[in-house]
Design a protein around this motif. Structure first.
Motif, PDB file in Angstrom:
ATOM      1  N   ALA A 141      11.143   4.820  14.504  1.00 38.58           N
ATOM      2  CA  ALA A 141       9.908   5.290  15.123  1.00 38.58           C
ATOM      3  C   ALA A 141       9.523   6.695  14.670  1.00 38.58           C
ATOM      4  N   GLY A 142      10.480   7.490  14.247  1.00 41.47           N
ATOM      5  CA  GLY A 142      10.158   8.858  13.853  1.00 41.47           C
ATOM      6  C   GLY A 142       9.812   9.031  12.396  1.00 41.47           C
ATOM      7  N   ALA A 143       9.693   7.944  11.656  1.00 36.08           N
ATOM      8  CA  ALA A 143       9.412   8.049  10.224  1.00 36.08           C
ATOM      9  C   ALA A 143       8.021   8.618   9.980  1.00 36.08           C
ATOM     10  N   GLY A 144       7.907   9.438   8.944  1.00 40.47           N
ATOM     11  CA  GLY A 144       6.618   9.973   8.542  1.00 40.47           C
ATOM     12  C   GLY A 144       6.038   9.143   7.407  1.00 40.47           C
ATOM     13  N   PRO A 145       4.765   9.337   7.072  1.00 40.79           N
ATOM     14  CA  PRO A 145       4.127   8.493   6.065  1.00 40.79           C
ATOM     15  C   PRO A 145       4.704   8.659   4.663  1.00 40.79           C
ATOM     16  N   GLY A 146       5.463   9.710   4.433  1.00 42.34           N
ATOM     17  CA  GLY A 146       6.054   9.885   3.111  1.00 42.34           C
ATOM     18  C   GLY A 146       7.529   9.566   3.061  1.00 42.34           C
ATOM     19  N   ASP A 147       8.122   9.247   4.210  1.00 45.99           N
ATOM     20  CA  ASP A 147       9.578   9.060   4.269  1.00 45.99           C
ATOM     21  C   ASP A 147      10.044   7.818   3.522  1.00 45.99           C
ATOM     22  N   ALA A 148       9.245   6.759   3.548  1.00 44.76           N
ATOM     23  CA  ALA A 148       9.696   5.494   2.964  1.00 44.76           C
ATOM     24  C   ALA A 148       8.954   5.154   1.683  1.00 44.76           C
ATOM     25  N   VAL A 149       8.217   6.126   1.138  1.00 45.67           N
ATOM     26  CA  VAL A 149       7.461   5.841  -0.079  1.00 45.67           C
ATOM     27  C   VAL A 149       8.422   5.662  -1.245  1.00 45.67           C
ATOM     28  N   ARG A 150       8.346   4.495  -1.865  1.00 41.07           N
ATOM     29  CA  ARG A 150       9.256   4.210  -2.973  1.00 41.07           C
ATOM     30  C   ARG A 150       8.870   5.017  -4.205  1.00 41.07           C
ATOM     31  N   PRO A 151       9.818   5.623  -4.863  1.00 44.79           N
ATOM     32  CA  PRO A 151       9.501   6.370  -6.089  1.00 44.79           C
ATOM     33  C   PRO A 151       8.847   5.456  -7.126  1.00 44.79           C
ATOM     34  N   GLY A 152       7.892   6.021  -7.818  1.00 40.98           N
ATOM     35  CA  GLY A 152       7.247   5.265  -8.883  1.00 40.98           C
ATOM     36  C   GLY A 152       6.049   4.445  -8.461  1.00 40.98           C
ATOM     37  N   ILE A 153       5.642   4.529  -7.178  1.00 44.65           N
ATOM     38  CA  ILE A 153       4.457   3.788  -6.753  1.00 44.65           C
ATOM     39  C   ILE A 153       3.234   4.342  -7.481  1.00 44.65           C
ATOM     40  N   GLY A 154       2.441   3.448  -8.040  1.00 45.39           N
ATOM     41  CA  GLY A 154       1.246   3.852  -8.759  1.00 45.39           C
ATOM     42  C   GLY A 154       0.195   2.775  -8.698  1.00 45.39           C
ATOM     43  N   PRO A 155      -0.919   2.976  -9.388  1.00 43.68           N
ATOM     44  CA  PRO A 155      -1.998   1.976  -9.365  1.00 43.68           C
ATOM     45  C   PRO A 155      -1.553   0.588  -9.817  1.00 43.68           C
ATOM     46  N   ALA A 156      -0.535   0.494 -10.680  1.00 47.34           N
ATOM     47  CA  ALA A 156      -0.103  -0.805 -11.191  1.00 47.34           C
ATOM     48  C   ALA A 156       0.918  -1.494 -10.288  1.00 47.34           C
ATOM     49  N   THR A 157       1.281  -0.867  -9.172  1.00 39.29           N
ATOM     50  CA  THR A 157       2.247  -1.475  -8.248  1.00 39.29           C
ATOM     51  C   THR A 157       1.608  -2.667  -7.540  1.00 39.29           C
ATOM     52  N   ARG A 158       2.307  -3.805  -7.530  1.00 37.65           N
ATOM     53  CA  ARG A 158       1.773  -4.999  -6.859  1.00 37.65           C
ATOM     54  C   ARG A 158       1.580  -4.722  -5.375  1.00 37.65           C
ATOM     55  N   MET A 159       0.431  -5.199  -4.856  1.00 37.06           N
ATOM     56  CA  MET A 159       0.108  -4.983  -3.447  1.00 37.06           C
ATOM     57  C   MET A 159      -0.107  -6.288  -2.701  1.00 37.06           C
ATOM     58  N   LEU A 160      -0.826  -7.227  -3.335  1.00 36.83           N
ATOM     59  CA  LEU A 160      -1.141  -8.499  -2.689  1.00 36.83           C
ATOM     60  C   LEU A 160      -0.772  -9.662  -3.597  1.00 36.83           C
ATOM     61  N   LEU A 161      -0.323 -10.750  -2.976  1.00 38.17           N
ATOM     62  CA  LEU A 161      -0.188 -12.053  -3.618  1.00 38.17           C
ATOM     63  C   LEU A 161      -0.951 -13.011  -2.711  1.00 38.17           C
ATOM     64  N   TYR A 162      -2.214 -13.252  -3.049  1.00 37.50           N
ATOM     65  CA  TYR A 162      -3.023 -14.068  -2.150  1.00 37.50           C
ATOM     66  C   TYR A 162      -3.390 -15.383  -2.837  1.00 37.50           C
ATOM     67  N   PHE A 163      -3.261 -16.438  -2.057  1.00 41.98           N
ATOM     68  CA  PHE A 163      -3.403 -17.782  -2.598  1.00 41.98           C
ATOM     69  C   PHE A 163      -4.871 -18.158  -2.759  1.00 41.98           C
ATOM     70  N   THR A 164      -5.166 -18.708  -3.923  1.00 40.89           N
ATOM     71  CA  THR A 164      -6.495 -19.250  -4.188  1.00 40.89           C
ATOM     72  C   THR A 164      -6.350 -20.747  -4.311  1.00 40.89           C
ATOM     73  N   SER A 165      -7.239 -21.459  -3.662  1.00 45.72           N
ATOM     74  CA  SER A 165      -7.134 -22.912  -3.660  1.00 45.72           C
ATOM     75  C   SER A 165      -8.022 -23.494  -4.727  1.00 45.72           C
ATOM     76  N   GLY A 166      -7.661 -24.660  -5.185  1.00 40.96           N
ATOM     77  CA  GLY A 166      -8.470 -25.404  -6.149  1.00 40.96           C
ATOM     78  C   GLY A 166      -8.582 -26.834  -5.685  1.00 40.96           C
ATOM     79  N   SER A 167      -9.296 -27.622  -6.462  1.00 46.21           N
ATOM     80  CA  SER A 167      -9.465 -29.024  -6.082  1.00 46.21           C
ATOM     81  C   SER A 167      -8.224 -29.843  -6.386  1.00 46.21           C
ATOM     82  N   THR A 168      -7.386 -29.363  -7.278  1.00 52.12           N
ATOM     83  CA  THR A 168      -6.160 -30.081  -7.602  1.00 52.12           C
ATOM     84  C   THR A 168      -5.012 -29.099  -7.712  1.00 52.12           C
ATOM     85  N   GLY A 169      -3.798 -29.594  -7.528  1.00 54.00           N
ATOM     86  CA  GLY A 169      -2.621 -28.766  -7.726  1.00 54.00           C
ATOM     87  C   GLY A 169      -2.355 -27.837  -6.559  1.00 54.00           C
TER      88      GLY A 169
END
Length: 569
Positions: A141-169
């Motif tokens: 509960a006492g963690a600050g916003p920078g306490d758990a930031v993983r080193p090396g986080i940048g614009p290319a760091t994966r953020m979302l894996l969201y499913f897109t549906s299609g008509s098949t597969g």
């Protein structure tokens, strides 16, 4: 202030901001409390994730405060969130979780029955509305916003894996990085003038990209608050908007039609809402929405994977979507040859006269922001061919460069050797005041090609009148000679997916062989119930020519009776 390049930076900026930032029912959290809660969850996540595995977590939740809290936590921890669709079942649901390599699955007690008996080796379950979860989170509960930031986080760091549906597969998990999500949020802030005092109402499911990319991200980037609805409710929409002071919302699929189908009230315009942003409402319903609620709807287009985008400008024609966004080189091409299609030609009534030549697949020939699919190289190769991004959507372009949506590639119909787009027919049928929702799709012609079938959900209190429909169609000057539906199915409610998009796969699979009333168009243009001898004669045509009828497993139902009513199942 320097523009944030990552979602993690946007979350960190909330620290110390004590304005209301997140609302859900009676819960109100400040921006600071959201950042603090995210930091605690990020610290917990850092301890739960194995260094040898992918930093991925699944979120199987309705729209509750835990969803945006875990999105923010994942950003701080440099992890990726896989939004898990609660309408999936059994082996398909387990496949989604395993396919995205989730080490942790965040869920709630209401979703636990979905997980019974599933084989999920190595997945740590966190059930948010339990004492065990609260106890697990308490030491952080006492963690600050920078306490758990993983080193090396940048614009290319994966953020979302969201499913897109299609008509098949199986659904494909599209990748969205922190940089792309932060940029999308900033772009919408600039485009719509998002203000710190705004409240973004999130009623579309957060496991889908629309709610996160077009609603949550711009609120985060612009310092606005968010208000959550567990699941979309047309009847509860205006009450929520008023209670939360909502000023902006997003929609997909048939949400707007459902809102218009609610009973009109004298206070329909008494609310703070100023803008809705989404897709598939259509020009007719957008105009109806503005007239009734006083709210402008902005129809946009962006492929779920981020590979192409169209922006609407002030000079965009009413039926068009807009022009290509800056940086995109969009073209409408023949999907077989890649050759660019000619410009659309309209007659005096606004009817497209050269659809067969003008309609093609929309491609992005420029640099695409598409970031790939998780562990699906075959799907990536299909999406990006010859250096172009292929959207899978049909469009046509007018002489001024404005783009018009004409449907999905699998929503194209070939009627009597003429190519038609389902979306264009839907836009015409949507003008009929008696219809609350419309879907157009192909059924096989007994001889060759397709016939047009339409599913109609009637407005509250309305009863389908075939003569009224015939008269309406006859009055539409832009209805081509081959566009009128050969079959009309009257549904009690339009079948939709979890993201409120019409479930066309199911409609096509059932065709006219369903349990709802179905009417067939006569040579004189009128409609008669399809049942009894008429149905037997039609089935005989298919049998005589050996044409395969759509008939998905487990969905064959009895046809309509002679008077158009459905036989009991």
């Amino acid at each position: 202030m320097r523009s944030a390049g990552t979602v993690a930076e946007l979350v960190q900026r909330q620290w110390g901001d004590h304005r209301p930032g997140l609302r859900h029912r009676d819960t109100v959290l400040t921006h600071h409390q959201v950042a603090s809660g995210a930091a605690a969850r990020a610290a917990l996540l850092a301890d739960l994730l194995s260094a040898g595995g992918e930093p991925h977590l699944g979120v199987l939740l309705d729209n509750t405060p835990e969803f945006p809290l875990w999105l923010s936590a994942a950003a701080l921890a440099g992890a990726a969130v896989a939004g898990i669709n609660p309408t999936r079942r059994g082996a398909e649901l387990a496949r989604d979780i395993r396919h995205t390599d989730c080490q942790v699955l965040v869920t709630e007690r209401a979703q636990l029955p979905l997980l019974d008996g599933l084989d999920l080796p190595g997945v740590r379950l966190l059930v948010t509305d339990t004492d065990a979860y609260a106890a697990l989170l308490a030491p952080y509960a006492g963690a600050g916003p920078g306490d758990a930031v993983r080193p090396g986080i940048g614009p290319a760091t994966r953020m979302l894996l969201y499913f897109t549906s299609g008509s098949t597969g199986a659904p494909k998990a599209a990748i969205c990085t922190q940089g792309r999500l932060a940029a999308a949020g900033r772009s919408l802030v600039d485009h719509f003038g998002v203000r710190r005092e705004d409240v973004h109402y999130i009623c579309m499911p957060m496991f889908h990209g629309n709610a996160v990319i077009a609603d949550w991200a711009p609120a985060l980037a612009g310092g606005a608050a968010v208000a959550l609805r567990r699941r979309f409710s047309a009847s509860g929409f205006l009450d929520d908007v008023r209670a939360y002071g909502a000023t902006y919302f997003t929609y997909v699929g048939r949400a707007v039609q459902y809102l218009l189908a609610t009973p009109e009230r004298p206070d329909d315009r008494e609310h703070p809402l100023r803008l809705g942003f989404g897709t598939e409402a259509g020009a007719v319903d957008a105009a109806r929405f503005r007239e009734r609620f006083g709210v402008r709807l902005v129809e946009g287009y962006g492929s779920s994977e981020g590979g192409a985008a169209i922006q609407r400008t002030g000079d965009t024609p009413a039926r068009a979507i807009g022009r290509a966004s800056a940086g995109d080189d969009l073209a409408v091409v023949d999907p077989e040859t890649g050759e660019e299609r000619p410009a659309a030609v309209f007659d005096a009534a606004g009817r497209l006269t050269n659809g067969a030549e003008a309609i093609g697949e929309l491609v992005n020939r420029g640099r695409t922001p598409f970031e790939g699919y998780w562990r699906n190289t075959a799907a990536e190769a299909e999406r990006v061919r010859g250096g172009w991004y292929w959207t899978g959507d049909l469009f046509f372009r007018d002489a001024d460069g404005f783009l018009y949506f004409a449907g999905r590639t699998d929503d194209r119909l070939r009627v009597d050797s003429e190519n038609l787009a389902a979306a264009m027919i839907e836009n015409i049928l949507a003008r009929w005041a008696e219809a609350a929702a419309v879907a157009v799709y192909a059924v096989p012609d007994p001889v060759a090609g397709d016939q047009v079938m339409a599913a109609l959900a009637m407005r509250a209190g309305a009863v389908f009148d075939p003569a009224a429909l015939t008269a309406f169609l006859a009055a539409q000057t832009d209805l081509g000679t081959k566009m009128a539906p050969a079959f009309v199915r009257i549904v009690p409610a339009m079948p939709v997916t979890a993201t409120n998009k019409v479930h066309r796969v199911g409609l096509r699979r059932e065709g006219f062989w369903c349990g709802d009333p179905v009417w067939r168009r006569d040579p004189d243009g009128g409609y008669a119930p399809l049942g009894g001898e008429r149905l037997a004669a039609l089935l005989g045509e298919y049998e005589e020519r050996g044409t395969q009828l759509p008939d998905g497993p487990g969905i064959r139902a009895r046809p309509a009776s002679e008077d158009g009513t459905a036989y009991p199942h």
